[in-house]
Design a protein around this motif. Sequence first.
Motif, short mmCIF file in Angstrom:
data_model
loop_
_atom_site.label_atom_id
_atom_site.label_comp_id
_atom_site.label_asym_id
_atom_site.label_seq_id
_atom_site.Cartn_x
_atom_site.Cartn_y
_atom_site.Cartn_z
N TRP A 39 0.80 -1.15 -0.10
CA TRP A 39 0.12 0.09 0.13
C TRP A 39 0.80 1.14 -0.08
O TRP A 39 0.55 2.35 -0.56
CB TRP A 39 -0.94 0.01 1.23
CG TRP A 39 -2.18 -0.78 1.09
CD1 TRP A 39 -2.23 -2.02 1.67
CD2 TRP A 39 -3.18 -0.70 0.03
NE1 TRP A 39 -3.37 -2.56 1.26
CE2 TRP A 39 -3.93 -1.83 0.08
CE3 TRP A 39 -3.47 0.34 -0.87
CZ2 TRP A 39 -5.31 -2.07 -0.33
CZ3 TRP A 39 -4.83 -0.03 -1.32
CH2 TRP A 39 -5.43 -1.08 -1.37
N ASN A 84 -13.36 -4.56 -1.07
CA ASN A 84 -11.94 -4.55 -0.42
C ASN A 84 -11.66 -5.45 0.67
O ASN A 84 -10.85 -5.21 1.53
CB ASN A 84 -11.75 -3.23 -0.34
CG ASN A 84 -12.64 -2.48 0.66
OD1 ASN A 84 -13.48 -2.97 1.30
ND2 ASN A 84 -12.25 -1.15 0.90
N ALA A 96 -8.45 -7.31 0.91
CA ALA A 96 -7.57 -6.33 1.31
C ALA A 96 -7.44 -5.89 2.72
O ALA A 96 -6.29 -5.75 3.24
CB ALA A 96 -7.34 -5.18 0.26
#
Length: 172
Positions: free
Chosen positions: A56, A100, A103
Amino acid sequence: MGLVCRHMFLVFKGAQLKQLPTQYIVDRWRKHLSCSACRGRQSKEHLPKSGATELWSEINTCVGLVGESTTRQGRMVQVLKELQAEFASDGTGTEATKGNSAAIQALCVVQPPTTITIKAPAQAKNKGSGKRLKSSREIAIESNGKVGRKCGLCGEYARHNARSCPSRCNMV
């Protein structure tokens, strides 16, 4: 965690610092900065990072370097789509999920619960429950049916007292 809290600004002001030290600036705060502003940034290679955090961090750095350039934005989207197709075709990655959540699970290293139990809420009475508001007409009807107080002057049960007694007017 290494993030600056609001109290740190007073400490920096007391130390007469004109700029925040670069180790306190998080990459995601710099998405909107131009490429020249990002070049002066010191690297944090000495700090240990997990794989997802480093991923990230690199993505956010790339987004900051892309800036407002539409050609760079298009190129980055193209590269990301190519990587997505490559990872989907090799079969070793996790199955793509909508949203998401995967993630977030990888970043937080926390698995969601397998079952969720929803219990009925405890019953609570609302404030003022059981009381009904009466209209002015209803109040007038009820007060009309009641017997008045006893007048100290004339001795009658009526809606007057000794000061407002009609017989007092006759006496004066």
